[in-house]
Design a protein around this motif. Structure first.
Motif, PDB file in Angstrom:
ATOM      1  N   ILE A 279     -37.594   1.232 -20.677  1.00  0.00           N
ATOM      2  CA  ILE A 279     -36.734   1.043 -19.508  1.00  0.00           C
ATOM      3  C   ILE A 279     -35.300   1.339 -19.935  1.00  0.00           C
ATOM      4  O   ILE A 279     -34.819   0.824 -20.943  1.00  0.00           O
ATOM      5  CB  ILE A 279     -36.792  -0.396 -18.953  1.00  0.00           C
ATOM      6  N   ARG A 280     -34.618   2.131 -19.131  1.00  0.00           N
ATOM      7  CA  ARG A 280     -33.197   2.409 -19.355  1.00  0.00           C
ATOM      8  C   ARG A 280     -32.423   1.738 -18.236  1.00  0.00           C
ATOM      9  O   ARG A 280     -32.713   1.939 -17.059  1.00  0.00           O
ATOM     10  CB  ARG A 280     -32.964   3.928 -19.343  1.00  0.00           C
ATOM     11  N   SER A 281     -31.447   0.917 -18.576  1.00  0.00           N
ATOM     12  CA  SER A 281     -30.557   0.328 -17.579  1.00  0.00           C
ATOM     13  C   SER A 281     -29.169   0.917 -17.822  1.00  0.00           C
ATOM     14  O   SER A 281     -29.014   1.834 -18.625  1.00  0.00           O
ATOM     15  CB  SER A 281     -30.556  -1.205 -17.697  1.00  0.00           C
ATOM     16  N   GLU A 282     -28.184   0.398 -17.154  1.00  0.00           N
ATOM     17  CA  GLU A 282     -26.844   0.978 -17.259  1.00  0.00           C
ATOM     18  C   GLU A 282     -26.338   1.056 -18.707  1.00  0.00           C
ATOM     19  O   GLU A 282     -25.853   2.087 -19.151  1.00  0.00           O
ATOM     20  CB  GLU A 282     -25.857   0.172 -16.412  1.00  0.00           C
ATOM     21  N   ARG A 283     -26.473  -0.048 -19.456  1.00  0.00           N
ATOM     22  CA  ARG A 283     -25.954  -0.075 -20.831  1.00  0.00           C
ATOM     23  C   ARG A 283     -27.021  -0.261 -21.895  1.00  0.00           C
ATOM     24  O   ARG A 283     -26.734  -0.160 -23.085  1.00  0.00           O
ATOM     25  CB  ARG A 283     -24.957  -1.228 -20.977  1.00  0.00           C
ATOM     26  N   LEU A 284     -28.234  -0.564 -21.489  1.00  0.00           N
ATOM     27  CA  LEU A 284     -29.271  -0.970 -22.431  1.00  0.00           C
ATOM     28  C   LEU A 284     -30.475  -0.044 -22.413  1.00  0.00           C
ATOM     29  O   LEU A 284     -30.730   0.640 -21.422  1.00  0.00           O
ATOM     30  CB  LEU A 284     -29.741  -2.392 -22.103  1.00  0.00           C
ATOM     31  N   PHE A 285     -31.225  -0.088 -23.489  1.00  0.00           N
ATOM     32  CA  PHE A 285     -32.511   0.596 -23.583  1.00  0.00           C
ATOM     33  C   PHE A 285     -33.519  -0.456 -24.018  1.00  0.00           C
ATOM     34  O   PHE A 285     -33.350  -1.083 -25.070  1.00  0.00           O
ATOM     35  CB  PHE A 285     -32.430   1.744 -24.601  1.00  0.00           C
ATOM     36  N   LEU A 286     -34.528  -0.692 -23.179  1.00  0.00           N
ATOM     37  CA  LEU A 286     -35.570  -1.665 -23.479  1.00  0.00           C
ATOM     38  C   LEU A 286     -36.787  -0.899 -23.968  1.00  0.00           C
ATOM     39  O   LEU A 286     -37.229   0.055 -23.314  1.00  0.00           O
ATOM     40  CB  LEU A 286     -35.923  -2.474 -22.232  1.00  0.00           C
TER      41      LEU A 286
ATOM     42  N   ALA B 228     -30.765  -6.992 -18.632  1.00  0.00           N
ATOM     43  CA  ALA B 228     -32.145  -6.829 -19.102  1.00  0.00           C
ATOM     44  C   ALA B 228     -33.128  -7.535 -18.170  1.00  0.00           C
ATOM     45  O   ALA B 228     -34.202  -6.993 -17.856  1.00  0.00           O
ATOM     46  CB  ALA B 228     -32.277  -7.354 -20.523  1.00  0.00           C
ATOM     47  N   ALA B 229     -32.780  -8.734 -17.709  1.00  0.00           N
ATOM     48  CA  ALA B 229     -33.658  -9.470 -16.795  1.00  0.00           C
ATOM     49  C   ALA B 229     -33.838  -8.714 -15.486  1.00  0.00           C
ATOM     50  O   ALA B 229     -34.958  -8.626 -14.961  1.00  0.00           O
ATOM     51  CB  ALA B 229     -33.099 -10.867 -16.538  1.00  0.00           C
ATOM     52  N   ARG B 230     -32.770  -8.149 -14.946  1.00  0.00           N
ATOM     53  CA  ARG B 230     -32.888  -7.354 -13.712  1.00  0.00           C
ATOM     54  C   ARG B 230     -33.845  -6.180 -13.911  1.00  0.00           C
ATOM     55  O   ARG B 230     -34.667  -5.885 -13.052  1.00  0.00           O
ATOM     56  CB  ARG B 230     -31.525  -6.807 -13.296  1.00  0.00           C
ATOM     57  N   ALA B 231     -33.711  -5.491 -15.036  1.00  0.00           N
ATOM     58  CA  ALA B 231     -34.574  -4.334 -15.311  1.00  0.00           C
ATOM     59  C   ALA B 231     -36.037  -4.746 -15.375  1.00  0.00           C
ATOM     60  O   ALA B 231     -36.913  -4.066 -14.820  1.00  0.00           O
ATOM     61  CB  ALA B 231     -34.137  -3.664 -16.609  1.00  0.00           C
ATOM     62  N   VAL B 232     -36.323  -5.861 -16.011  1.00  0.00           N
ATOM     63  CA  VAL B 232     -37.711  -6.311 -16.125  1.00  0.00           C
ATOM     64  C   VAL B 232     -38.235  -6.830 -14.788  1.00  0.00           C
ATOM     65  O   VAL B 232     -39.410  -6.640 -14.457  1.00  0.00           O
ATOM     66  CB  VAL B 232     -37.861  -7.351 -17.255  1.00  0.00           C
ATOM     67  N   LEU B 233     -37.394  -7.436 -13.973  1.00  0.00           N
ATOM     68  CA  LEU B 233     -37.839  -7.872 -12.639  1.00  0.00           C
ATOM     69  C   LEU B 233     -38.179  -6.672 -11.760  1.00  0.00           C
ATOM     70  O   LEU B 233     -39.138  -6.716 -10.981  1.00  0.00           O
ATOM     71  CB  LEU B 233     -36.783  -8.757 -11.980  1.00  0.00           C
TER      72      LEU B 233
ATOM     73  N   GLN C 224     -48.785  -4.752 -26.665  1.00  0.00           N
ATOM     74  CA  GLN C 224     -48.274  -4.927 -25.311  1.00  0.00           C
ATOM     75  C   GLN C 224     -49.403  -5.272 -24.350  1.00  0.00           C
ATOM     76  O   GLN C 224     -50.512  -4.769 -24.485  1.00  0.00           O
ATOM     77  CB  GLN C 224     -47.595  -3.637 -24.828  1.00  0.00           C
ATOM     78  N   ASP C 225     -49.119  -6.097 -23.400  1.00  0.00           N
ATOM     79  CA  ASP C 225     -50.016  -6.391 -22.293  1.00  0.00           C
ATOM     80  C   ASP C 225     -49.524  -5.523 -21.130  1.00  0.00           C
ATOM     81  O   ASP C 225     -48.349  -5.589 -20.756  1.00  0.00           O
ATOM     82  CB  ASP C 225     -49.921  -7.870 -21.936  1.00  0.00           C
ATOM     83  N   ALA C 226     -50.395  -4.716 -20.563  1.00  0.00           N
ATOM     84  CA  ALA C 226     -49.994  -3.772 -19.515  1.00  0.00           C
ATOM     85  C   ALA C 226     -49.384  -4.476 -18.301  1.00  0.00           C
ATOM     86  O   ALA C 226     -48.491  -3.931 -17.647  1.00  0.00           O
ATOM     87  CB  ALA C 226     -51.186  -2.929 -19.082  1.00  0.00           C
ATOM     88  N   ARG C 227     -49.826  -5.681 -17.985  1.00  0.00           N
ATOM     89  CA  ARG C 227     -49.294  -6.403 -16.819  1.00  0.00           C
ATOM     90  C   ARG C 227     -48.130  -7.330 -17.168  1.00  0.00           C
ATOM     91  O   ARG C 227     -47.387  -7.745 -16.291  1.00  0.00           O
ATOM     92  CB  ARG C 227     -50.409  -7.224 -16.172  1.00  0.00           C
ATOM     93  N   CYS C 228     -47.993  -7.659 -18.428  1.00  0.00           N
ATOM     94  CA  CYS C 228     -46.929  -8.565 -18.874  1.00  0.00           C
ATOM     95  C   CYS C 228     -46.288  -8.019 -20.155  1.00  0.00           C
ATOM     96  O   CYS C 228     -46.423  -8.601 -21.234  1.00  0.00           O
ATOM     97  CB  CYS C 228     -47.490  -9.962 -19.115  1.00  0.00           C
ATOM     98  N   PRO C 229     -45.572  -6.911 -20.040  1.00  0.00           N
ATOM     99  CA  PRO C 229     -44.966  -6.322 -21.238  1.00  0.00           C
ATOM    100  C   PRO C 229     -43.739  -7.099 -21.709  1.00  0.00           C
ATOM    101  O   PRO C 229     -43.127  -7.843 -20.946  1.00  0.00           O
ATOM    102  CB  PRO C 229     -44.573  -4.921 -20.774  1.00  0.00           C
ATOM    103  N   HIS C 230     -43.422  -6.913 -22.978  1.00  0.00           N
ATOM    104  CA  HIS C 230     -42.191  -7.477 -23.541  1.00  0.00           C
ATOM    105  C   HIS C 230     -41.460  -6.349 -24.268  1.00  0.00           C
ATOM    106  O   HIS C 230     -42.077  -5.377 -24.700  1.00  0.00           O
ATOM    107  CB  HIS C 230     -42.476  -8.658 -24.472  1.00  0.00           C
ATOM    108  N   PHE C 231     -40.170  -6.494 -24.371  1.00  0.00           N
ATOM    109  CA  PHE C 231     -39.326  -5.414 -24.882  1.00  0.00           C
ATOM    110  C   PHE C 231     -38.266  -5.944 -25.824  1.00  0.00           C
ATOM    111  O   PHE C 231     -37.716  -7.023 -25.615  1.00  0.00           O
ATOM    112  CB  PHE C 231     -38.588  -4.724 -23.724  1.00  0.00           C
ATOM    113  N   PHE C 232     -37.928  -5.132 -26.818  1.00  0.00           N
ATOM    114  CA  PHE C 232     -36.702  -5.365 -27.559  1.00  0.00           C
ATOM    115  C   PHE C 232     -35.578  -4.800 -26.707  1.00  0.00           C
ATOM    116  O   PHE C 232     -35.700  -3.708 -26.137  1.00  0.00           O
ATOM    117  CB  PHE C 232     -36.722  -4.667 -28.919  1.00  0.00           C
ATOM    118  N   ILE C 233     -34.497  -5.540 -26.615  1.00  0.00           N
ATOM    119  CA  ILE C 233     -33.309  -5.079 -25.910  1.00  0.00           C
ATOM    120  C   ILE C 233     -32.453  -4.383 -26.955  1.00  0.00           C
ATOM    121  O   ILE C 233     -32.086  -4.993 -27.963  1.00  0.00           O
ATOM    122  CB  ILE C 233     -32.535  -6.259 -25.294  1.00  0.00           C
TER     123      ILE C 233
END
Length: 189
Positions: free
Chosen positions: A3-10, A106-111, A54-63
């Protein structure tokens, strides 16, 4: 999944990330706010976490914080998990990066991803002595449920009081879907 957000890469974690992870999370001020992280946090803990599938329905990411002059630096973690039959958001940010809005971003991106994955509702909580986390949750659209809970904290070694939050994401949508109106609860306040 990335996931790419404005300032972060997850991004997902890789086994070779364990040393950088350890540098960020081996801080009692960070770990005491987490339920599942032990204290002291050891190299073995970091190796285990960095190699989790990774769980396909509940992924986790390094920020990570991208840079044009050096490799992206791990600054925290964010993800979804199953908790008591519900989908739960969790996150942490290394102390050197507190107060810059990275947890909120990061929370917005994951939501947004949670909505794409078909989750219509997500829960979250924070220990009562960590009001900064409650502020992050409110900024991304969570509302306190009015219920206090108790959750065991591995790092503290006891059950601590928590404030429970919930957000309704609505109907699933795809990444290109419709209007931006469905994302209104996740906009900056």
């Amino acid at each position: 999944m990335f996931i790419r957000s404005e300032r972060l890469f997850l991004r997902p974690g890789w086994p070779e990330d364990w040393q950088e992870l350890l540098v960020r999370i081996a801080d009692e001020a960070v770990v005491k706010n987490l339920a599942k992280a032990p204290w002291p946090y050891t190299a073995d803990d970091a190796r285990w976490f960095a190699s989790q599938e990774q769980d396909a329905r509940c992924p986790h990411f390094f920020i990570t914080l991208p840079s044009s002059s050096r490799p992206a630096e791990i600054i925290g973690c964010v993800g979804l998990a199953q908790a008591d039959g519900e989908i739960e958001l969790g996150y942490w940010i290394g102390r050197d990066f507190w107060g810059r809005g990275y947890a909120t971003e990061a929370a917005r991106a994951v939501l947004r991803l949670a909505k794409v994955l078909g989750h219509s509702e997500v829960v979250a909580g924070h220990f009562i002595d960590n009001p900064a986390s409650g502020s992050v949750l409110r900024k991304v659209g969570f509302a306190p449920t009015g219920r206090m809970g108790r959750r065991f904290s591995l790092s503290r070694g006891y059950e601590a009081q928590t404030v429970e939050h919930r957000i309704a994401l609505g109907s699933p949508s795809d990444c290109d879907g419709g209007s931006d109106e469905d994302l209104a609860p996740m906009r900056a306040a």
